[in-house]
Design a protein around this motif. Structure first.
Motif, mmCIF file in Angstrom:
data_model
loop_
_atom_site.group_PDB
_atom_site.id
_atom_site.type_symbol
_atom_site.label_atom_id
_atom_site.label_comp_id
_atom_site.label_asym_id
_atom_site.label_seq_id
_atom_site.Cartn_x
_atom_site.Cartn_y
_atom_site.Cartn_z
ATOM 1 N N ALA A 151 -13.980 -0.134 -4.156
ATOM 2 C CA ALA A 151 -14.503 -1.309 -3.454
ATOM 3 C C ALA A 151 -13.402 -2.066 -2.718
ATOM 4 N N THR A 152 -13.812 -2.756 -1.668
ATOM 5 C CA THR A 152 -12.945 -3.673 -0.941
ATOM 6 C C THR A 152 -13.662 -5.019 -0.862
ATOM 7 N N PRO A 153 -12.936 -6.106 -0.546
ATOM 8 C CA PRO A 153 -13.567 -7.420 -0.526
ATOM 9 C C PRO A 153 -14.792 -7.515 0.372
ATOM 10 N N GLY A 154 -14.800 -6.799 1.486
ATOM 11 C CA GLY A 154 -15.976 -6.837 2.353
ATOM 12 C C GLY A 154 -17.213 -6.284 1.670
ATOM 13 N N GLN A 155 -17.044 -5.211 0.903
ATOM 14 C CA GLN A 155 -18.174 -4.663 0.156
ATOM 15 C C GLN A 155 -18.664 -5.631 -0.910
ATOM 16 N N VAL A 156 -17.718 -6.303 -1.574
ATOM 17 C CA VAL A 156 -18.089 -7.266 -2.605
ATOM 18 C C VAL A 156 -18.904 -8.401 -1.992
ATOM 19 N N THR A 157 -18.444 -8.906 -0.863
ATOM 20 C CA THR A 157 -19.176 -9.961 -0.162
ATOM 21 C C THR A 157 -20.580 -9.503 0.218
ATOM 22 N N ALA A 158 -20.682 -8.285 0.729
ATOM 23 C CA ALA A 158 -21.987 -7.779 1.168
ATOM 24 C C ALA A 158 -22.938 -7.618 -0.015
ATOM 25 N N LEU A 159 -22.448 -7.082 -1.128
ATOM 26 C CA LEU A 159 -23.330 -6.863 -2.271
ATOM 27 C C LEU A 159 -23.764 -8.182 -2.888
ATOM 28 N N LEU A 160 -22.844 -9.105 -3.069
ATOM 29 C CA LEU A 160 -23.223 -10.395 -3.654
ATOM 30 C C LEU A 160 -24.173 -11.150 -2.724
ATOM 31 N N GLY A 161 -23.978 -10.989 -1.425
ATOM 32 C CA GLY A 161 -24.903 -11.605 -0.486
ATOM 33 C C GLY A 161 -26.299 -11.010 -0.589
ATOM 34 N N TYR A 181 -7.201 1.788 -6.296
ATOM 35 C CA TYR A 181 -6.513 1.587 -5.020
ATOM 36 C C TYR A 181 -5.848 0.212 -4.925
ATOM 37 N N GLY A 182 -5.628 -0.430 -6.070
ATOM 38 C CA GLY A 182 -4.944 -1.716 -6.079
ATOM 39 C C GLY A 182 -5.767 -2.870 -5.547
ATOM 40 N N GLN A 183 -7.090 -2.742 -5.543
ATOM 41 C CA GLN A 183 -7.958 -3.759 -4.959
ATOM 42 C C GLN A 183 -8.652 -4.655 -5.984
ATOM 43 N N ALA A 184 -8.409 -4.434 -7.278
ATOM 44 C CA ALA A 184 -9.194 -5.135 -8.291
ATOM 45 C C ALA A 184 -9.025 -6.652 -8.220
ATOM 46 N N LEU A 185 -7.806 -7.141 -8.040
ATOM 47 C CA LEU A 185 -7.607 -8.592 -7.987
ATOM 48 C C LEU A 185 -8.200 -9.199 -6.724
ATOM 49 N N SER A 186 -8.033 -8.555 -5.593
ATOM 50 C CA SER A 186 -8.603 -9.111 -4.358
ATOM 51 C C SER A 186 -10.124 -9.092 -4.425
ATOM 52 N N ASN A 187 -10.691 -8.055 -5.015
ATOM 53 C CA ASN A 187 -12.144 -8.016 -5.179
ATOM 54 C C ASN A 187 -12.627 -9.104 -6.140
ATOM 55 N N THR A 188 -11.865 -9.335 -7.200
ATOM 56 C CA THR A 188 -12.223 -10.386 -8.151
ATOM 57 C C THR A 188 -12.182 -11.753 -7.485
ATOM 58 N N LEU A 189 -11.137 -12.019 -6.729
ATOM 59 C CA LEU A 189 -11.023 -13.303 -6.044
ATOM 60 C C LEU A 189 -12.197 -13.506 -5.084
ATOM 61 N N THR A 190 -12.599 -12.450 -4.410
ATOM 62 C CA THR A 190 -13.756 -12.538 -3.522
ATOM 63 C C THR A 190 -15.014 -12.910 -4.304
ATOM 64 N N ALA A 191 -15.202 -12.277 -5.458
ATOM 65 C CA ALA A 191 -16.377 -12.583 -6.279
ATOM 66 C C ALA A 191 -16.351 -14.031 -6.757
ATOM 67 N N LEU A 192 -15.178 -14.530 -7.137
ATOM 68 C CA LEU A 192 -15.067 -15.924 -7.575
ATOM 69 C C LEU A 192 -15.458 -16.870 -6.449
#
Length: 315
Positions: free
Chosen positions: A196-206, A226-237
């Protein structure tokens, strides 16, 4: 370890408090080649509680042939009875009614069921279709609720699947709604292979918000392939999610998806949250010491960058 902690710079757009759902003893240890003795598991969980974690997923009541690392669940749970007096939540994973029977006989107070957003992983994990899996969970959830045992729903492959590729948000939304209809009080959205990337997280939560699912009913569970877990978490927050799954020391993976690497390390998550002024109630130093201790039993260093950095400063 020195007294070094991150500089706190609060962000008004983020929640004041986050609940960490610690999955190391279950989701972490289930993927270890080393089978950890039950006494070490019990001490691990006690150390996690002593560090301030109030939700620690203890084990799984699956068939031992599936996950031999957790075959000692019935031996482990009695060793944790004192934690109930300290209001530490100890959910366990159950795959079916037989697993539920075993869990309830030991006084388990919370359970989780494990579904998939994709057909390929549903077949690989439970040898059933997505809908067949949900049908199997219906009596599990209803019986648990009648026993006043709350149920969490895990949903794997919410962003990408090693066989099917990117997973459409609508596909995830459908299964989330079904799990909520069954009676699950919280759904953990899993990035099982860490794509996942932050854009996907935004789209799914939306998409979930548009379907009427409030962020308070959701948790996020990111792997760090791929080292994206923290950026994805911040997006979810930033989208209102306040429950985050993490694994002490970055333990874990998934035995049924070989491309899955370790979970988001609880220590790395804590470093970020503390720097943002977000309260968790968890003592980072004590948690690092716990992961160092467990690493000595596993015979390898922790993959957590924060554990390595703070342990190095101590030495």
């Amino acid at each position: 370890m020195t007294g070094e902690l991150p500089m706190r710079v609060p962000d008004a757009g983020l929640p004041a408090r986050v609940r960490i759902h610690e999955v190391g003893p279950r989701d972490g240890l289930q993927n270890e080649k080393t089978i950890v003795p039950v006494a070490v598991k019990a001490e691990f969980i006690h150390r996690l509680a002593d560090a301030g974690l109030t939700t620690v997923e203890a084990t799984s009541f699956v068939h031992p042939a599936w996950v031999p690392q957790l075959a000692d669940a019935a031996e482990l749970m009695p060793l944790l009875e004192d934690l109930g007096d300290r209001a530490v939540r100890l959910p366990v994973l159950v795959p079916n009614e037989r697993g539920l029977d075993r869990a309830l006989s030991l006084g388990v107070r919370e359970i989780a069921v494990f579904a998939s957003a994709t057909e390929s992983f549903a077949q690989a994990n439970l040898n059933r279709t997505v809908d067949e899996t949900l049908t199997m969970f219906e009596p599990v959830v209803s019986r648990a609720l009648r026993a006043e045992v709350p149920v969490r729903g895990y949903l794997s492959m919410c962003f990408g699947d090693p066989w099917e590729g990117p997973v459409p948000a609508a596909q995830v939304v459908r299964v989330v709604l079904r799990l909520l209809d069954l009676g699950c009080e919280e759904i953990s959205l899993g990035d099982t292979i860490g794509v996942a990337t932050p854009g996907q997280v935004t789209a799914l939560l939306g998409a979930l918000g548009e379907a009427g699912v409030p962020p308070g009913r959701l948790a996020v569970h990111f792997h760090d392939t791929y080292g994206q877990a923290l950026s994805n978490t911040l997006t979810a927050l930033r989208h209102g999610v306040t429950t985050v799954d993490a694994s002490a020391g970055g333990l874990g993976g998934c035995p049924f998806a070989k491309s899955a690497t370790g979970n988001l390390a609880t220590e790395d998550l804590l470093w970020m949250l503390q720097g943002l002024g977000i309260d968790t109630g968890v003592d980072l130093r004590r948690l690092v010491a716990t992961s160092d201790w467990l690493a000595s039993h596993l015979g390898r260093p922790s993959p957590s960058r924060t554990v390595r950095a703070l342990s190095h400063k101590e030495s």
